[in-house]
Write a protein that holds these residues in place. Structure first.
Motif, PDB file in Angstrom:
ATOM      1  N   SER A 148       0.857  -1.174   0.030  1.00 44.04           N
ATOM      2  CA  SER A 148       0.043  -0.145  -0.051  1.00 44.04           C
ATOM      3  C   SER A 148       0.794   1.259   0.090  1.00 44.04           C
ATOM      4  O   SER A 148       0.479   2.265  -0.705  1.00 44.04           O
ATOM      5  N   ALA A 149       1.771   1.132   0.810  1.00 43.00           N
ATOM      6  CA  ALA A 149       2.884   2.180   0.847  1.00 43.00           C
ATOM      7  C   ALA A 149       3.432   2.786  -0.622  1.00 43.00           C
ATOM      8  O   ALA A 149       3.590   4.015  -0.820  1.00 43.00           O
ATOM      9  N   VAL A 150       3.609   1.766  -1.424  1.00 37.49           N
ATOM     10  CA  VAL A 150       4.050   1.958  -2.799  1.00 37.49           C
ATOM     11  C   VAL A 150       2.831   2.341  -3.818  1.00 37.49           C
ATOM     12  O   VAL A 150       3.063   3.121  -4.567  1.00 37.49           O
ATOM     13  N   ILE A 151       1.747   1.544  -3.573  1.00 32.05           N
ATOM     14  CA  ILE A 151       0.837   1.688  -4.748  1.00 32.05           C
ATOM     15  C   ILE A 151      -0.152   2.901  -4.416  1.00 32.05           C
ATOM     16  O   ILE A 151      -0.489   3.626  -5.481  1.00 32.05           O
ATOM     17  N   SER A 152      -0.328   3.298  -3.269  1.00 34.41           N
ATOM     18  CA  SER A 152      -1.404   4.430  -2.997  1.00 34.41           C
ATOM     19  C   SER A 152      -0.986   5.737  -3.682  1.00 34.41           C
ATOM     20  O   SER A 152      -1.868   6.304  -4.267  1.00 34.41           O
ATOM     21  N   PRO A 153       0.177   5.760  -3.337  1.00 33.41           N
ATOM     22  CA  PRO A 153       0.628   7.335  -4.173  1.00 33.41           C
ATOM     23  C   PRO A 153       0.621   7.404  -5.619  1.00 33.41           C
ATOM     24  O   PRO A 153       0.198   8.224  -6.060  1.00 33.41           O
ATOM     25  N   LEU A 154       1.227   6.209  -6.090  1.00 31.12           N
ATOM     26  CA  LEU A 154       0.838   5.988  -7.531  1.00 31.12           C
ATOM     27  C   LEU A 154      -0.685   6.029  -8.106  1.00 31.12           C
ATOM     28  O   LEU A 154      -0.762   6.687  -8.977  1.00 31.12           O
ATOM     29  N   ALA A 155      -1.699   5.433  -7.260  1.00 33.91           N
ATOM     30  CA  ALA A 155      -2.887   5.728  -7.928  1.00 33.91           C
ATOM     31  C   ALA A 155      -3.640   7.127  -7.480  1.00 33.91           C
ATOM     32  O   ALA A 155      -4.282   7.497  -8.447  1.00 33.91           O
ATOM     33  N   GLY A 156      -3.054   7.601  -6.408  1.00 34.33           N
ATOM     34  CA  GLY A 156      -3.436   8.922  -6.376  1.00 34.33           C
ATOM     35  C   GLY A 156      -3.121   9.875  -7.369  1.00 34.33           C
ATOM     36  O   GLY A 156      -3.789  10.702  -7.972  1.00 34.33           O
ATOM     37  N   SER A 157      -1.750   9.632  -7.882  1.00 32.60           N
ATOM     38  CA  SER A 157      -1.227  10.654  -9.121  1.00 32.60           C
ATOM     39  C   SER A 157      -2.034  10.169 -10.221  1.00 32.60           C
ATOM     40  O   SER A 157      -2.264  11.159 -11.072  1.00 32.60           O
ATOM     41  N   ALA A 158      -2.640   8.981 -10.341  1.00 33.51           N
ATOM     42  CA  ALA A 158      -3.230   8.610 -11.717  1.00 33.51           C
ATOM     43  C   ALA A 158      -4.728   8.858 -11.684  1.00 33.51           C
ATOM     44  O   ALA A 158      -5.514   8.407 -12.634  1.00 33.51           O
ATOM     45  N   LYS A 159      -5.283   9.206 -10.473  1.00 33.41           N
ATOM     46  CA  LYS A 159      -6.623   9.532 -10.187  1.00 33.41           C
ATOM     47  C   LYS A 159      -7.543   8.136 -10.322  1.00 33.41           C
ATOM     48  O   LYS A 159      -8.434   8.255 -11.123  1.00 33.41           O
ATOM     49  N   VAL A 160      -6.795   7.264  -9.804  1.00 36.18           N
ATOM     50  CA  VAL A 160      -7.441   5.599  -9.839  1.00 36.18           C
ATOM     51  C   VAL A 160      -7.787   5.276  -8.433  1.00 36.18           C
ATOM     52  O   VAL A 160      -6.714   5.332  -7.512  1.00 36.18           O
ATOM     53  N   ALA A 161      -8.963   5.116  -8.055  1.00 37.11           N
ATOM     54  CA  ALA A 161      -9.365   4.699  -6.722  1.00 37.11           C
ATOM     55  C   ALA A 161      -8.834   3.339  -6.533  1.00 37.11           C
ATOM     56  O   ALA A 161      -8.882   2.204  -7.308  1.00 37.11           O
ATOM     57  N   ILE A 162      -8.221   3.035  -5.262  1.00 39.75           N
ATOM     58  CA  ILE A 162      -7.770   1.862  -4.962  1.00 39.75           C
ATOM     59  C   ILE A 162      -8.380   1.345  -3.579  1.00 39.75           C
ATOM     60  O   ILE A 162      -8.617   2.074  -3.030  1.00 39.75           O
ATOM     61  N   ALA A 163      -8.639   0.011  -3.651  1.00 45.96           N
ATOM     62  CA  ALA A 163      -9.425  -0.486  -2.455  1.00 45.96           C
ATOM     63  C   ALA A 163      -8.684  -1.633  -2.020  1.00 45.96           C
ATOM     64  O   ALA A 163      -8.201  -2.729  -2.725  1.00 45.96           O
ATOM     65  N   TRP A 164      -8.640  -1.778  -0.575  1.00 53.34           N
ATOM     66  CA  TRP A 164      -7.812  -3.047  -0.101  1.00 53.34           C
ATOM     67  C   TRP A 164      -8.965  -3.926   0.739  1.00 53.34           C
ATOM     68  O   TRP A 164      -9.766  -3.153   1.113  1.00 53.34           O
ATOM     69  N   PRO A 165      -8.667  -5.133   0.781  1.00 53.50           N
ATOM     70  CA  PRO A 165      -9.753  -6.061   1.402  1.00 53.50           C
ATOM     71  C   PRO A 165      -9.446  -5.919   3.009  1.00 53.50           C
ATOM     72  O   PRO A 165      -8.422  -5.806   3.431  1.00 53.50           O
ATOM     73  N   PRO A 166     -10.556  -6.271   3.793  1.00 52.03           N
ATOM     74  CA  PRO A 166     -10.510  -6.544   5.276  1.00 52.03           C
ATOM     75  C   PRO A 166      -9.645  -7.618   5.564  1.00 52.03           C
ATOM     76  O   PRO A 166      -9.812  -8.673   4.834  1.00 52.03           O
ATOM     77  N   MET A 167      -8.907  -7.492   6.514  1.00 55.84           N
ATOM     78  CA  MET A 167      -7.938  -8.470   6.736  1.00 55.84           C
ATOM     79  C   MET A 167      -8.467  -9.393   7.952  1.00 55.84           C
ATOM     80  O   MET A 167      -7.805 -10.468   8.191  1.00 55.84           O
ATOM     81  N   ALA A 168      -9.599  -8.872   8.512  1.00 53.92           N
ATOM     82  CA  ALA A 168      -9.931  -9.811   9.838  1.00 53.92           C
ATOM     83  C   ALA A 168     -10.303 -11.228   9.405  1.00 53.92           C
ATOM     84  O   ALA A 168     -11.227 -11.497   8.543  1.00 53.92           O
ATOM     85  N   GLY A 169      -9.751 -12.315  10.054  1.00 51.79           N
ATOM     86  CA  GLY A 169      -9.856 -13.396   9.721  1.00 51.79           C
ATOM     87  C   GLY A 169      -9.144 -14.004   8.466  1.00 51.79           C
ATOM     88  O   GLY A 169      -9.326 -15.181   8.368  1.00 51.79           O
ATOM     89  N   VAL A 170      -8.394 -13.494   7.920  1.00 52.00           N
ATOM     90  CA  VAL A 170      -7.409 -13.679   6.926  1.00 52.00           C
ATOM     91  C   VAL A 170      -6.227 -14.827   7.521  1.00 52.00           C
ATOM     92  O   VAL A 170      -5.479 -14.196   8.339  1.00 52.00           O
ATOM     93  N   PRO A 171      -6.142 -15.932   7.273  1.00 48.13           N
ATOM     94  CA  PRO A 171      -5.119 -16.782   7.708  1.00 48.13           C
ATOM     95  C   PRO A 171      -3.776 -16.382   7.216  1.00 48.13           C
ATOM     96  O   PRO A 171      -3.687 -15.882   6.099  1.00 48.13           O
ATOM     97  N   ARG A 172      -2.721 -16.640   7.912  1.00 43.21           N
ATOM     98  CA  ARG A 172      -1.552 -16.603   7.192  1.00 43.21           C
ATOM     99  C   ARG A 172      -1.163 -17.616   6.184  1.00 43.21           C
ATOM    100  O   ARG A 172      -1.807 -18.844   6.058  1.00 43.21           O
ATOM    101  N   VAL A 173      -0.422 -17.302   5.176  1.00 43.84           N
ATOM    102  CA  VAL A 173      -0.061 -18.260   4.070  1.00 43.84           C
ATOM    103  C   VAL A 173       1.288 -18.495   4.148  1.00 43.84           C
ATOM    104  O   VAL A 173       2.398 -18.116   4.743  1.00 43.84           O
ATOM    105  N   LEU A 174       1.684 -19.721   3.433  1.00 46.14           N
ATOM    106  CA  LEU A 174       3.182 -20.246   3.190  1.00 46.14           C
ATOM    107  C   LEU A 174       3.598 -19.355   1.811  1.00 46.14           C
ATOM    108  O   LEU A 174       3.174 -19.757   0.653  1.00 46.14           O
ATOM    109  N   ALA A 175       4.569 -18.407   1.827  1.00 51.53           N
ATOM    110  CA  ALA A 175       5.102 -17.840   0.903  1.00 51.53           C
ATOM    111  C   ALA A 175       6.481 -17.299   1.214  1.00 51.53           C
ATOM    112  O   ALA A 175       6.798 -16.882   2.307  1.00 51.53           O
ATOM    113  N   ASP A 176       7.205 -16.644   0.155  1.00 56.70           N
ATOM    114  CA  ASP A 176       8.436 -16.068   0.265  1.00 56.70           C
ATOM    115  C   ASP A 176       8.028 -14.667   0.453  1.00 56.70           C
ATOM    116  O   ASP A 176       7.374 -13.866  -0.525  1.00 56.70           O
TER     117      ASP A 176
END
Length: 286
Positions: A148-176
């Motif tokens: 979000s720290a990278v994308i939100s300013p980019l979206a603001g400059s492009a006047k594109v609305a950006i939406a993030w999902p609710p994180m409540a209840g989202v389990p951890r994943v196996l990833a790098d």
């Protein structure tokens, strides 16, 4: 396999590309079982297929080098102009706000160059089979904070609305976590880049018993069905996207997702938008 090539009448000397072409064709011929009764037309067809494949590779390479040169030249020119503004006494004394603005511009262009070099290095590691991922239990909310720290300013400059999902209840994943961040930033950057001002881009998360689905969606110009697979090839770009990158991002993203045991897919409709998605395994740790 051995191929004898005569002089090219009225044409330049043989080039390195000519030599590579003949070497590849000779290698293909060496694999053809001529002594087992293979029909001549079949051999001709195989040569024709090999020739078309080589021409396609050379065209892709030329297009890539052209795009890369354009990207490098534009970025370096931007840095030089900004540096000249700071150092040329004819511009007079600059106020602190102006210096900060020019410094920020230099930083942004240098960051773009660094990302381009990183993509080239990653492609080389992937082709050599040396790009490793280190799966571990990952809290998606932490990764998304960085994204979000990278994308939100980019979206603001492009006047594109950006939406993030609710994180409540989202389990951890196996990833790098580093590679997952790289994939999400690349996909969301593309979503913002190819969505007109006033459009939307958003991230979706869907938890299942064994996996968590991740999708990046937008209301951009979309991708024709005929290009849905081609855009994942190195150096390839979608229709109308030339001059907006060098065609490495999606290829690298798909390979990284494959190293996680999944596959990056796309569904899109021209004029409506696109959806890129993949799944990650859930972590079994509490």
């Amino acid at each position: 396999g051995l191929v004898y090539a005569a002089n090219k009448r009225g044409a330049p000397e043989f080039t390195v590309e000519d030599e590579r072409f003949v070497a590849r064709m000779a290698a293909e011929l060496s694999r053809t079982p001529l002594l087992t009764g293979i029909a001549a037309p079949d051999l001709v067809d195989r040569i024709a297929v090999t020739s078309r494949s080589l021409r396609k590779e050379m065209e892709a390479t030329r297009s890539f080098l052209s795009s890369l040169s354009h990207e490098l030249r534009g970025s370096i020119a931007g840095i030089m102009v900004s540096a000249e503004l700071l150092s040329d006494p004819s511009f007079g004394a600059l106020e602190e706000a102006q210096v900060r603005a020019v410094g920020g511009r230099i930083h942004n262009v240098a960051s773009h160059l660094l990302a381009l070099v990183d993509n080239l290095l990653d492609l080389g590691r992937l082709e050599a089979g040396r790009l490793d991922v280190r799966p571990q239990p990952v809290d998606l909310s932490v990764v998304l904070d960085d994204v979000s720290a990278v994308i939100s300013p980019l979206a603001g400059s492009a006047k594109v609305a950006i939406a993030w999902p609710p994180m409540a209840g989202v389990p951890r994943v196996l990833a790098d976590p580093i590679r997952l961040r790289q994939v999400l930033i690349n996909l969301l950057t593309n979503a913002v880049k190819f969505t007109p001002a006033g459009g939307r881009a958003w991230l979706e998360l869907e938890a299942a018993p064994e996996t968590v689905g991740v999708a990046v969606c937008d209301t951009g110009k979309g991708i024709p069905p005929s290009e849905a697979e081609r855009i994942f090839e190195p150096f390839e770009q979608g229709e109308g996207s030339h001059g907006q990158g060098v065609g490495l991002g999606l290829a690298i993203c798909r390979r990284i997702v494959e190293l996680h045991g999944a596959r990056l897919e796309v569904s899109s409709e021209p004029g409506v938008g696109s959806r890129f998605w993949f799944t990650l395994r859930r972590s079994r740790e509490p």
